[in-house]
Design an enzyme around this catalytic site. Structure first.
Site, short mmCIF file in Angstrom:
data_model
loop_
_atom_site.label_atom_id
_atom_site.label_comp_id
_atom_site.label_asym_id
_atom_site.label_seq_id
_atom_site.Cartn_x
_atom_site.Cartn_y
_atom_site.Cartn_z
N CYS A 254 6.32 -5.83 5.75
CA CYS A 254 5.49 -7.12 5.75
C CYS A 254 4.67 -7.23 4.34
O CYS A 254 4.10 -7.80 4.20
CB CYS A 254 4.42 -7.53 6.73
SG CYS A 254 3.43 -5.89 6.71
N ASP B 73 0.84 -1.16 0.03
CA ASP B 73 0.05 -0.08 -0.09
C ASP B 73 0.88 1.32 0.08
O ASP B 73 0.54 2.15 -0.63
CB ASP B 73 -0.87 0.11 1.17
CG ASP B 73 -2.31 -0.71 1.01
OD1 ASP B 73 -2.74 -0.54 -0.21
OD2 ASP B 73 -2.52 -1.54 1.72
C1 PEP Z 1 0.89 -4.08 2.28
O1 PEP Z 1 0.02 -3.02 2.23
O2 PEP Z 1 1.77 -3.85 2.34
C2 PEP Z 1 0.11 -5.35 3.28
C3 PEP Z 1 0.99 -6.07 4.00
O3 PEP Z 1 -1.15 -5.17 3.67
P1 PEP Z 1 -2.08 -5.86 2.51
O4 PEP Z 1 -1.13 -6.55 1.17
O5 PEP Z 1 -3.03 -6.98 3.14
O6 PEP Z 1 -2.90 -4.83 2.20
MG MG Z 2 -2.12 -3.02 3.17
#
Ligand code: PEP
Ligand code: MG
Length: 754
Positions: free
Chosen positions: A680, A633
């Protein structure tokens, strides 16, 4: 010295005009490429112009030539690094060889009949950092190519690369292959891996023969009997296949559907209008499907496949053909299942041991059937239009689901190539397994914590390799598999199971991150113009406080007597974080007041996914126990580039100095504040990107479990200090990406990057 090609005789403007004209003509991709090479050869006044296209596995395939033997097209392959053309691809820069034959890297490909040509020059075709191929010219006469000529070739290369990556060549492979009787069809690989076998086309039942019936009572009886037979069948699947929690949940949902009173009433009513049971099932099935198709909610759309599976199953029983529907006997031992769409129960009808790969027209990561297939590790490709018409029963198929390609009637070369890639993947897996008990520590002894991102029970074992903890538990995923919002008790059970499965490893539970592309069927959203930036995630759960409180309570109860870590997603302001934390504190107090056993320790963290938070870190850090960067994001918001939009999703590279400077700032400010900070996003699971993060100073990464092996191998081969010094010099560059520099650094320093 021999005379070089006269650049002043070449009109770049004219070449550009002609190329532009070619790009608007209605031509097949093959004809277009043929015309491009002929045009370049003529206008550059050279004897040969050839275009090699990059294939998965660092292979270059001769796809068009003017001057070489045309029979070599699709027959000549070079590895990146092999021969002079391979050298151009490897070095990713223009090269020229006055005496090509005298060069130590020269490789003669007899089928091209290139004996007559002495000099060679070529440019790599690169777009968005991706090597698409090589454009090479050759001359009979031994002669140098001036800098000006090379520059012209580079300009042409830029345009050709642009054309290759545009819609003009999107379906190129399909068309090119029609001339050879073979086809390479591009789709989307959802479950990676390789497979070779024979196609079995999965077809749903045809139209009912008889539409009208006189004896309504008898038809209702037939319907109820068929439903009960399907129920028994699904129960049998549940009892005999060793399924994990999330898989069996899917079949439980089937059972709910079979017993759904509304559905049965609608079918009975249709029978009462004079229809046969078959016609009634079909009519109601179609009505429901039509209604579901009108919905924009992707979750509901995916359930259409489950419903169709169910309808076709009931129909088979009505036709008294249930026995015949078992496909086991007719299946080859190396079946590649090809279907327009499929439900998980339909898949279970097949002898799963014989299924080596699956190709679907319709599919997505969160489709139930895909979820079930993933845990069985069967390579799967989706997104191929009219696939059941392109492929016929018994066709020879090679599947490269790692790169999303289906090869229909593949050549021996393709088979060799794929089997080589499959072997490489096997060798790598063996290497990762060998390393499994070794620590993730760099050459200069910097330890790196490797964690996994999870959300479904099979994620916890998917990589088959040890990990330090669950760095991100996406709680919305189990919510997506249920038909209604799980209550606090059900949630407590889910989270407790996760903690038990994780043994003593730390688990970071993230509160619901719904909205945007993650929608729950039972949670109605208003249509939004920009859902990724809309009412989602913490914004929604703070507004629907009971939802958040329920979840927080479930975390507390699931972790009674244990360590608990909770993080809030999409935090954009410090007050937002405070509000979320306050809600948790209230829940803790309430649990205490009712005499509930609390967790041994509670850590509260924030995700960093919204750029505004970067500028509030000084205020935020004293209030959090940890930070986790969601780079998926964060990149989309920093670059204003929708992560789900295929036209632009890879336009901006997370390895750009700009983004890396942001990441460096964050890790440093966190270190000063003694707040642990990890990454992450998907970036953490890609070896080159993970290497860069380590160079920036990150020591904790959380990734898809299947990336653990490759990332650990990278960690164990890198010297953090050396890399960090190098990276610091590069960060001030004003370029779109440092990918190439970092790749070369890795190659030069023997760092494993996959
Ligand atoms: C991200 O945005 O990098 C994240 C780990 O969350 P998601 O991919 O679940 O939006
Ligand atoms: Mg995310």
């Amino acid at each position: 010295m021999s005379e070089s090609i006269r650049h002043d005789k070449i009109s770049v403007r004219q070449i550009m005009r002609d190329l532009r004209e070619l790009s608007v003509r209605d031509l097949t991709p093959e004809a277009r490429l043929d015309k491009i090479v002929a045009l370049v050869a003529r206008k550059m006044r050279v004897d040969v112009c050839s275009c090699y296209i990059a294939r998965p596995g660092d292979i270059l395939e001769l796809c068009a030539t003017f001057g070489l033997d045309k029979r070599a097209v699709h027959e000549t392959f070079l590895r990146v690094g092999e021969g002079l053309v391979g050298e151009i691809a490897l070095q990713r820069k223009p090269l020229m060889f006055e005496d090509a034959w005298a060069h130590s890297s020269f490789v003669y490909k007899p089928e091209t009949k290139e004996k007559a040509f002495k000099s060679l020059a070529g440019v790599p075709l690169i777009r968005s950092n991706k090597l698409l191929g090589v454009l090479a010219v050759q001359t009979r006469k031994k002669q140098p190519f001036s800098d000006e000529v090379i520059e012209i070739l580079e300009t042409i290369g830029l345009v050709v690369a642009e054309m290759l990556s545009s819609h003009l060549f999107k379906k190129a492979e399909t068309v090119l292959a029609q001339t050879t009787g073979r086809q390479k069809i591009e789709g989307t690989g959802l479950i990676s891996g390789f497979a070779v076998g024979r196609a079995v086309i999965h077809k749903r039942l045809e139209q009912p023969v008889q539409l009208l019936a006189k004896d309504t009572q008898k038809e209702v009886q037939r319907l109820l009997q068929a439903l009960s037979q399907v129920e028994q069948e699904v129960n049998k699947i549940l009892a005999t296949s060793h399924m994990t929690g999330s898989q069996s949940d899917i079949f439980e949902t089937y059972l709910m559907f079979i017993k759904d009173k509304g559905w049965i009433a609608k079918m009975t009513k249709a029978i009462e209008t004079g229809l046969t049971a078959e016609a009634a099932v079909q009519k109601v099935g179609e009505e429901v499907t039509d209604r579901m198709e009108l919905m924009t909610d992707p979750y509901i759309k995916e359930r259409i496949h489950d419903l169709q599976d169910l309808v076709s199953r009931v129909m088979r029983h009505l036709h008294r053909r249930a026995k015949k529907a078992k496909h086991g006997r007719k299946m080859p031992h190396n079946t590649i299942l090809v279907a327009q769409s499929m439900g998980p129960a339909e898949l279970m009808d097949y002898d799963l041991k014989k299924i080596k790969g699956i190709v679907l027209e319709e599919g997505s990561q969160t489709m139930h059937m895909v979820i079930v297939t993933r845990s069985m590790n069967i390579p799967l490709i989706c997104g191929i239009k009219n696939v059941t018409e392109i492929i016929s029963n018994g066709d020879s198929i090679a599947l490269d689901a790692t790169n999303g390609n289906v090869y229909l009637n593949p050549s021996d070369d393709t088979l060799d190539l794929l089997s080589e890639q499959a072997n490489r993947q096997r060798r790598l897996r063996a290497k990762y397994t060998q390393m499994k008990d070794l620590p993730a520590i760099t050459l200069d002894e910097v330890p790196v914590s490797l964690n996994i991102n999870a959300g479904l029970s099979q994620d916890l074992t998917a990589g088959n390799l040890p990990y330090d903890g669950i760095g991100l538990y996406r709680t919305e995923l189990p919510f997506m598999l249920t038909e209604q919002l799980p209550n606090a008790k059900t949630q407590t059970d889910i989270y407790r199971r996760v903690l038990i499965q994780a043994k003593d490893k730390p688990v970071i539970f993230r509160t619901l991150d719904i909205g945007s592309d993650k929608v729950l069927p039972y949670f109605r959203h208003q249509a939004e113009e920009n859902p990724a930036m809309g009412w989602r995630s913490i914004r929604m759960t703070l507004d629907r406080r009971a939802l958040l409180r329920n979840q927080l309570r479930a975390f507390l109860r699931a972790a009674a007597g244990r360590d608990l870590s909770i993080m809030f997603p999409m935090i954009a302001t410090v007050p937002e974080f405070r509000e979320a934390k306050k809600t948790l504190m209230m829940e803790i107090e309430q649990e205490q007041a009712r005499g509930g056993r609390l967790p041994k320790s509670i850590r509260i963290g924030s995700m960093l996914e919204v750029p505004s938070l970067i500028f509030q870190l000084e205020t935020l850090l004293p209030e959090v126990d940890f930070i986790s960067i969601g780079t998926n994001d964060l990149t989309q918001f920093l670059y204003a580039s929708d992560r789900g939009n295929p036209t632009i999703w890879n336009r901006y590279d997370p390895l750009s100095p700009a983004f890396l400077r942001v990441l460096k700032y964050v890790v440093e400010i966190c270190r000063k504040a003694h707040v642990p900070c990890s990454v992450c996003g998907e970036m953490a699971g890609r070896p080159l990107e993970a290497m860069t993060l380590i160079g920036l100073g990150y020591q904790s990464l959380s990734m898809n479990p299947t990336s653990l092996g490759a990332v650990k191998a990278m960690v164990r081969s890198v010297n953090q200090r050396e890399l960090s010094d190098y990276l610091n010099q590069q960060l001030s560059l004003s370029v779109d990406s440092l990918r190439e520099q970092l790749r070369i650094f890795a190659l030069d320093h023997g760092i494993f990057i996959g």
